[in-house]
Each structure stands twice: as structure tokens, then as C-alpha cells.
Design a protein around this motif. Structure first.
Motif, PDB file in Angstrom:
ATOM      1  N   GLU A 323       0.841  -1.200   0.000  1.00 53.90           N
ATOM      2  CA  GLU A 323       0.000   0.000   0.000  1.00 53.90           C
ATOM      3  C   GLU A 323       0.871   1.243   0.000  1.00 53.90           C
ATOM      4  O   GLU A 323       1.874   1.325   0.722  1.00 53.90           O
ATOM      5  CB  GLU A 323      -0.918   0.024   1.217  1.00 53.90           C
ATOM      6  CG  GLU A 323      -1.860   1.225   1.218  1.00 53.90           C
ATOM      7  CD  GLU A 323      -2.874   1.240   2.343  1.00 53.90           C
ATOM      8  OE1 GLU A 323      -3.785   2.081   2.329  1.00 53.90           O
ATOM      9  OE2 GLU A 323      -2.750   0.390   3.255  1.00 53.90           O
ATOM     10  N   ILE A 324       0.503   2.229  -0.806  1.00 53.29           N
ATOM     11  CA  ILE A 324       1.209   3.508  -0.841  1.00 53.29           C
ATOM     12  C   ILE A 324       0.763   4.334   0.352  1.00 53.29           C
ATOM     13  O   ILE A 324      -0.431   4.565   0.554  1.00 53.29           O
ATOM     14  CB  ILE A 324       0.912   4.263  -2.147  1.00 53.29           C
ATOM     15  CG1 ILE A 324       1.331   3.425  -3.361  1.00 53.29           C
ATOM     16  CG2 ILE A 324       1.617   5.618  -2.163  1.00 53.29           C
ATOM     17  CD1 ILE A 324       0.854   4.003  -4.693  1.00 53.29           C
ATOM     18  N   VAL A 325       1.747   4.764   1.171  1.00 57.65           N
ATOM     19  CA  VAL A 325       1.450   5.634   2.308  1.00 57.65           C
ATOM     20  C   VAL A 325       2.295   6.896   2.182  1.00 57.65           C
ATOM     21  O   VAL A 325       3.396   6.871   1.624  1.00 57.65           O
ATOM     22  CB  VAL A 325       1.698   4.932   3.666  1.00 57.65           C
ATOM     23  CG1 VAL A 325       0.770   3.736   3.829  1.00 57.65           C
ATOM     24  CG2 VAL A 325       3.150   4.496   3.807  1.00 57.65           C
ATOM     25  N   VAL A 326       1.775   8.005   2.715  1.00 58.57           N
ATOM     26  CA  VAL A 326       2.392   9.316   2.498  1.00 58.57           C
ATOM     27  C   VAL A 326       2.356  10.109   3.797  1.00 58.57           C
ATOM     28  O   VAL A 326       1.404  10.030   4.565  1.00 58.57           O
ATOM     29  CB  VAL A 326       1.630  10.097   1.397  1.00 58.57           C
ATOM     30  CG1 VAL A 326       2.292  11.448   1.138  1.00 58.57           C
ATOM     31  CG2 VAL A 326       1.555   9.281   0.108  1.00 58.57           C
ATOM     32  N   ARG A 327       3.417  10.893   4.030  1.00 56.16           N
ATOM     33  CA  ARG A 327       3.390  11.832   5.144  1.00 56.16           C
ATOM     34  C   ARG A 327       3.993  13.156   4.694  1.00 56.16           C
ATOM     35  O   ARG A 327       4.708  13.236   3.701  1.00 56.16           O
ATOM     36  CB  ARG A 327       4.147  11.283   6.350  1.00 56.16           C
ATOM     37  CG  ARG A 327       5.656  11.228   6.191  1.00 56.16           C
ATOM     38  CD  ARG A 327       6.335  10.721   7.447  1.00 56.16           C
ATOM     39  NE  ARG A 327       7.782  10.610   7.243  1.00 56.16           N
ATOM     40  CZ  ARG A 327       8.630  10.076   8.131  1.00 56.16           C
ATOM     41  NH1 ARG A 327       8.172   9.583   9.271  1.00 56.16           N
ATOM     42  NH2 ARG A 327       9.917  10.022   7.861  1.00 56.16           N
ATOM     43  N   GLU A 341     -12.724   6.739  11.142  1.00 53.26           N
ATOM     44  CA  GLU A 341     -12.153   6.639   9.793  1.00 53.26           C
ATOM     45  C   GLU A 341     -10.876   7.459   9.681  1.00 53.26           C
ATOM     46  O   GLU A 341      -9.951   7.077   8.955  1.00 53.26           O
ATOM     47  CB  GLU A 341     -13.181   7.088   8.753  1.00 53.26           C
ATOM     48  CG  GLU A 341     -14.355   6.127   8.634  1.00 53.26           C
ATOM     49  CD  GLU A 341     -15.369   6.567   7.607  1.00 53.26           C
ATOM     50  OE1 GLU A 341     -15.018   6.615   6.416  1.00 53.26           O
ATOM     51  OE2 GLU A 341     -16.512   6.860   7.996  1.00 53.26           O
ATOM     52  N   THR A 342     -10.813   8.575  10.419  1.00 55.12           N
ATOM     53  CA  THR A 342      -9.579   9.367  10.442  1.00 55.12           C
ATOM     54  C   THR A 342      -8.448   8.563  11.038  1.00 55.12           C
ATOM     55  O   THR A 342      -7.332   8.519  10.491  1.00 55.12           O
ATOM     56  CB  THR A 342      -9.798  10.661  11.244  1.00 55.12           C
ATOM     57  OG1 THR A 342     -10.779  11.467  10.594  1.00 55.12           O
ATOM     58  CG2 THR A 342      -8.499  11.448  11.371  1.00 55.12           C
ATOM     59  N   ALA A 343      -8.719   7.922  12.181  1.00 53.87           N
ATOM     60  CA  ALA A 343      -7.675   7.130  12.849  1.00 53.87           C
ATOM     61  C   ALA A 343      -7.206   5.977  11.964  1.00 53.87           C
ATOM     62  O   ALA A 343      -6.011   5.653  11.930  1.00 53.87           O
ATOM     63  CB  ALA A 343      -8.210   6.599  14.176  1.00 53.87           C
ATOM     64  N   GLN A 344      -8.130   5.370  11.230  1.00 54.47           N
ATOM     65  CA  GLN A 344      -7.768   4.266  10.345  1.00 54.47           C
ATOM     66  C   GLN A 344      -6.890   4.743   9.199  1.00 54.47           C
ATOM     67  O   GLN A 344      -5.913   4.087   8.813  1.00 54.47           O
ATOM     68  CB  GLN A 344      -9.036   3.601   9.804  1.00 54.47           C
ATOM     69  CG  GLN A 344      -8.794   2.448   8.847  1.00 54.47           C
ATOM     70  CD  GLN A 344      -8.144   1.240   9.504  1.00 54.47           C
ATOM     71  OE1 GLN A 344      -8.133   1.125  10.721  1.00 54.47           O
ATOM     72  NE2 GLN A 344      -7.603   0.342   8.694  1.00 54.47           N
ATOM     73  N   ALA A 345      -7.210   5.910   8.634  1.00 54.94           N
ATOM     74  CA  ALA A 345      -6.458   6.425   7.483  1.00 54.94           C
ATOM     75  C   ALA A 345      -5.096   6.959   7.885  1.00 54.94           C
ATOM     76  O   ALA A 345      -4.129   6.837   7.126  1.00 54.94           O
ATOM     77  CB  ALA A 345      -7.255   7.514   6.782  1.00 54.94           C
ATOM     78  N   LEU A 346      -4.991   7.577   9.066  1.00 55.48           N
ATOM     79  CA  LEU A 346      -3.750   8.244   9.489  1.00 55.48           C
ATOM     80  C   LEU A 346      -2.982   7.422  10.514  1.00 55.48           C
ATOM     81  O   LEU A 346      -2.442   7.950  11.479  1.00 55.48           O
ATOM     82  CB  LEU A 346      -4.079   9.629  10.056  1.00 55.48           C
ATOM     83  CG  LEU A 346      -4.762  10.605   9.095  1.00 55.48           C
ATOM     84  CD1 LEU A 346      -5.062  11.929   9.786  1.00 55.48           C
ATOM     85  CD2 LEU A 346      -3.904  10.837   7.855  1.00 55.48           C
ATOM     86  N   ASN A 348      -0.116   5.573  12.425  1.00 55.03           N
ATOM     87  CA  ASN A 348       1.339   5.693  12.608  1.00 55.03           C
ATOM     88  C   ASN A 348       1.934   6.916  11.917  1.00 55.03           C
ATOM     89  O   ASN A 348       3.100   6.914  11.506  1.00 55.03           O
ATOM     90  CB  ASN A 348       2.045   4.423  12.113  1.00 55.03           C
ATOM     91  CG  ASN A 348       1.569   3.175  12.827  1.00 55.03           C
ATOM     92  OD1 ASN A 348       1.384   3.195  14.052  1.00 55.03           O
ATOM     93  ND2 ASN A 348       1.352   2.102  12.094  1.00 55.03           N
ATOM     94  N   GLY A 349       1.128   7.971  11.773  1.00 52.70           N
ATOM     95  CA  GLY A 349       1.642   9.212  11.209  1.00 52.70           C
ATOM     96  C   GLY A 349       1.702   9.253   9.699  1.00 52.70           C
ATOM     97  O   GLY A 349       2.236  10.216   9.130  1.00 52.70           O
ATOM     98  N   TRP A 350       1.142   8.245   9.027  1.00 49.73           N
ATOM     99  CA  TRP A 350       1.172   8.193   7.564  1.00 49.73           C
ATOM    100  C   TRP A 350      -0.252   8.111   7.028  1.00 49.73           C
ATOM    101  O   TRP A 350      -1.096   7.402   7.584  1.00 49.73           O
ATOM    102  CB  TRP A 350       1.938   6.967   7.063  1.00 49.73           C
ATOM    103  CG  TRP A 350       3.401   6.995   7.373  1.00 49.73           C
ATOM    104  CD1 TRP A 350       4.006   6.721   8.567  1.00 49.73           C
ATOM    105  CD2 TRP A 350       4.458   7.326   6.464  1.00 49.73           C
ATOM    106  NE1 TRP A 350       5.371   6.844   8.458  1.00 49.73           N
ATOM    107  CE2 TRP A 350       5.680   7.215   7.184  1.00 49.73           C
ATOM    108  CE3 TRP A 350       4.498   7.691   5.120  1.00 49.73           C
ATOM    109  CZ2 TRP A 350       6.910   7.465   6.589  1.00 49.73           C
ATOM    110  CZ3 TRP A 350       5.728   7.942   4.528  1.00 49.73           C
ATOM    111  CH2 TRP A 350       6.919   7.827   5.263  1.00 49.73           C
ATOM    112  N   MET A 351      -0.524   8.811   5.940  1.00 54.95           N
ATOM    113  CA  MET A 351      -1.799   8.700   5.258  1.00 54.95           C
ATOM    114  C   MET A 351      -1.795   7.430   4.422  1.00 54.95           C
ATOM    115  O   MET A 351      -0.962   7.239   3.532  1.00 54.95           O
ATOM    116  CB  MET A 351      -2.034   9.916   4.356  1.00 54.95           C
ATOM    117  CG  MET A 351      -3.304   9.824   3.493  1.00 54.95           C
ATOM    118  SD  MET A 351      -4.812   9.816   4.463  1.00 54.95           S
ATOM    119  CE  MET A 351      -5.907   8.907   3.354  1.00 54.95           C
TER     120      MET A 351
END
Length: 478
Positions: A323-327, A341-346, A348-351
Motif C-alpha cells: 500500500e502507498i502511504v504518504v506523510r 475513519e480518520t484514525a484508520q487512514a492516518l 502511525n503518522g502516515w496517510m
């Protein structure tokens, strides 16, 4: 801008209140984007391709109290008022007569003296931008002023997005973050905005000729429509120097045709999403000249960190799909009133983007599919984008989408939904043979369906959930 902000103040708009706009592109939309933050309020650009019910949902969900509407959408006002009880004020920002029960935009601007900028802070909420709902119910993405500026500055600093002093054409919808990214960068760098209400090939060709446009942001469906238009070959497009594209994958076949129709243009791809304000990676014009790299989404933009991780958020080896993750400073504040849903998406500090991809040794990101769109057929992973690219190379294919549909033998089978080019006559087996000659046999569509048009979101993305719904088994009777 400052007068419109004063008018909003006079209407009781307080710091943090949401102000929506339901309108086609125009100079007033440009003023709205400046004036609402100037007044200390929060932007809510409404998707103009939604149904009245979807529009009303977004207004209720964000508790929008003031809405600007133009002539095109003024007829929806009674229904929106009925479905949105807390909507107290509607401002008519069109050129026709002001409808009953609405306020005149121009009268409000003329009747107020300019006010000082409210000077919202970097971490303050700038706007709520609703996702297109391509995989489910639309969510309100909260972006701060710092988020938007980080993405615009980073994109501009790359040197491959927009240049100083250009003439930017707005034909992509201004409610969408893709166009807002270009709008923001052009405002930062200086230059000229050329605005059309919406995209048509003829309208764009005329605007480029008469206004000497130098750059434009398009989604791939617009590029395809443009290069398929017979008039494109006769138009004077000599001023156009850069096409920025993104929001959905583009096939190599369409990109090749665009390069032939627009030989003086450089192409830049921007990959990202609303939650990333929206740019994460950029593929430069130079990279487009490399046969391998042009199939990627580019490398991380200056403001963005990108990784590829497994389901446990462990970075995978180079070349492996995850999965592509971004910060970075461009990552959203969260989803409006959706903490889980915010907690699931963000995590460990990565989107967590929901996109499957891999990264090569040079840092280029290759997007293989939406994770939810990946097809598992006979135990093998099939990425729809790869199959779509192969299909699109057939001269008889105008556009296509590949989905997984239920299959008793294979679990899922690869199913192609195809729009044929004008006048083309192609049999399913011919398309299957065409794909089989390019990629592995198990990835070849086992079934092909011909349609007149594909369902599209307001941002020009194919709504695969609607295609899948057509093939879903009916619910058993209870």
C-alpha cells in the motif's frame, strides 16, 4: 474579494463557519476562493455533478449555512432548502435575474466596504472538500491553510508543475482539488487565470487560440476527448507549453496520441488524492520521454514522503507491491466528524491511500490499482490498470474499465467493460486475443461487455462500484 468578505461578515458568517458554492467555473468562483478565508470562514466547494440528494447531504453533513449558486443551479434552491433546514442564506452569483429568496452577489459586493484579512493561522481549517465517493459514501476531507500551501509550494518548487507568469486555463472543475492545486500554484507564482465554465474540446481549443494559454490541467478523460476531436489538428495550439494531468490513470495509448496532437507540449503527471491537498508525486516531462518511467506516477514531490508498506505497516522491499502511504505537511487534518475513519487512514503518522503500488530502485512509484479494485482470480492477483492499459492499445477501444465479477469456478473473473471508438466493430474474442498477446493469460478478460458510456464521477474518475453493482448477485428473499 475584501468586499465579498465584508458581505459575509454582514450576513453573520463567523470564524470557522462553512460557506459553500454550487457553481460552474467563473471569475466569481475565483473571488469566492479568496473571500471566504479572508472572512475567516471555511470553504465548501460542492461537486456540481452530484444529484440534489448528494448535494444536500454534503451541506447537512458540514452544517453549511451560506451557499452561493449560479444560474445553472439556481433551480435546485427550493429542494436544497427543504432538505437542508439549517441553510439560512443563498447568494445568487449568476448573470441572470436574482431568484426570489436569494441575495444578489453583485449587490452584496457593491454595498460593502472592504474589510481587513481575518488572517487565519496555518493550522486553522481552510476547507472541507468532499471525496467523489468512487468506493462508497463521500467523506468531508478537512484541509488546513498549511496543508494547501505546503502542496502548492512543494509542487511549484519541483520546477515541473507550473512556471512563473504563465497563462493557466481552468477547464477542469474548480470544486476539485486537482484544479485547486493548479489555481493555488498560479496564485503563488503570479500570472493569469483563464476560466471557462466547463470542459468541451471546442471551448478549450478556442480559448487556447484566443487567449494564448500556456498551460492547462486536465484529467485523462478530457485529454482523450480533446485528441479525438477532429478540430484539434487544425487549431492553433502553438502557445500551449504544458499539460498537467492526474486524478485517474491514463493509458499509454491516449498519452501517445496526446503527444502527437500536442507536439510542443510538455506533460507532467501529478499523483495524489484529496486527503493530500492533493499532490504526493510528480512525473516530470523528462521522465515522460523514458519508456519505463513514463508508466510510473513519478517520484515524491519536494513536500512529500512516500513509502510502500504491507498490512502491518512494515516497508516492503523495492519492487514488491504494497500500500502507498504518504506523510508531510500536506496530509489532511482528518475526515469531518469521522474520528474512527480518520484514525484508520492516518495510522502511525502516515496517510494510507488505499492504492496498491511498488517503488523501484530510483524512487519511482508505480501505482498498480486501488486495493479495493484488485481482482483475485483463481488465487492470482490481477491489477485492473494493467489490463486496461493493454485493452486501450487496441484502435477500436475508446475507453474501458476492468472489474472483478463473481465467478463460481474462479472466485472472481476478469471482466472488461468497453466503449468502442466511433464506427469501430470489434468482437470480444478479438479484444481478448489482443490483451493475451501483451500480458499473462490469466489476466486476460474472461468476459467482455460493450456499453455506450462509462459512469463517471465529477472529477472524471470511472465509478467502478456502479459497474460492479450491475453484476452483484441479488439479495436472497427473506
Amino acid at each position: 474579494m475584501a468586499r465579498l468578505a465584508a458581505a459575509l461578515d454582514g450576513l453573520g458568517v463567523a470564524a470557522g463557519d462553512r460557506v459553500g458554492v454550487l457553481a460552474l467555473n467563473s471569475d466569481r468562483y475565483h473571488e469566492y476562493l479568496f473571500a471566504v478565508p479572508w472572512a475567516g470562514a471555511v470553504l465548501n466547494p460542492v461537486n456540481v455533478r452530484w444529484s440534489p440528494q448528494e448535494i444536500a447531504f454534503s451541506l447537512r453533513d458540514s452544517d453549511t449555512r451560506v451557499l452561493l449558486v449560479d444560474d445553472t443551479f439556481a433551480g435546485l434552491v427550493p429542494a436544497l432548502r427543504a432538505d437542508t433546514p439549517r441553510l439560512r442564506t443563498v447568494i445568487h452569483c449568476g448573470d441572470g435575474p436574482t431568484p426570489e429568496g436569494t441575495l444578489s452577489y453583485e449587490d452584496l459586493v457593491a454595498g460593502h466596504e472592504p474589510v481587513a484579512d481575518a488572517r487565519r493561522g496555518p493550522e486553522d481549517l481552510a476547507g472541507i472538500f468532499y471525496t467523489g465517493g468512487t468506493t462508497g459514501r463521500s467523506k468531508g476531507v478537512m484541509l488546513s491553510h498549511a496543508n494547501l500551501v505546503a502542496s502548492a509550494l512543494g509542487s511549484a518548487a519541483s520546477g515541473v508543475f507550473l512556471g512563473p507568469g504563465g497563462r493557466l486555463l481552468h477547464v477542469a472543475p474548480m470544486f476539485h482539488l486537482a484544479d485547486l492545486a493548479a489555481w493555488s500554484a498560479r496564485c503563488l507564482l503570479g500570472g493569469t487565470h483563464v476560466i471557462l465554465p466547463s470542459f468541451t474540446p471546442a471551448g478549450m481549443l478556442a480559448a487556447v487560440e484566443t487567449e494564448r494559454v500556456t498551460e492547462v490541467l486536465l484529467v485523462p478523460t478530457m485529454i482523450q476527448m480533446l485528441v479525438d476531436d477532429p478540430a484539434a489538428g487544425d487549431a492553433d495550439l502553438s502557445s500551449l507549453r504544458r499539460v498537467i494531468y492526474g486524478a485517474s490513470p491514463i493509458s499509454e495509448a491516449v498519452l501517445d496520441r496526446a503527444s502527437r496532437v500536442l507536439p510542443n507540449c510538455e506533460f507532467t503527471q501529478a499523483y495524489g488524492m484529496t486527503e493530500l491537498s492533493p499532490v504526493a508525486t510528480l512525473l516530470s516531462p523528462q521522465d515522460h520521454r523514458d519508456a519505463v518511467r513514463r508508466r510510473s506516477a513519478g517520484r515524491a514531490a519536494p513536500h512529500s514522503d512516500v513509502r510502500i508498506v504491507d498490512p502491518e505497516d512494515v516497508e516492503v522491499p523495492l519492487g514488491e507491491v504494497g500500500e502507498i502511504v504518504v506523510r508531510g505537511g500536506h496530509v489532511m487534518m482528518g475526515y469531518w466528524e469521522r474520528p474512527e475513519e480518520t484514525a484508520q487512514a492516518l495510522r502511525n503518522g502516515w496517510m494510507h491511500t488505499g492504492d496498491g503500488g511498488r517503488m523501484d530502485a530510483d524512487g519511482y512509484v508505480h501505482v498498480v490499482d486501488r486495493i479495493k479494485d484488485m481482482i483475485i482470480s483463481g488465487g492470482e492477483n490481477v491489477y485492473s490498470v494493467e489490463v486496461e492499459n493493454a485493452l486501450a492499445k487496441h484502435p477500436g477501444v475508446a475507453s474501458c474499465a476492468v472489474i472483478g465479477v463473481p465467478d463460481e469456478e474462479w472466485g472472481e473473473r476478469v471482466h472488461a467493460v468497453v466503449v468502442l471508438a466511433a464506427g469501430a466493430q470489434v468482437e470480444p474474442e478479438e479484444l481478448r486475443a489482443h490483451v493475451r498477446a501483451q500480458i499473462a493469460g490469466y489476466k486476460t478478460p474472461r468476459s467482455v461487455e460493450f456499453v455506450d458510456a462509462l459512469p463517471m464521477s465529477g472529477a472524471g474518475k470511472i465509478l467502478k462500484r456502479e459497474l460492479r453493482a450491475r453484476h452483484r448477485a441479488p439479495e436472497p428473499a427473506r
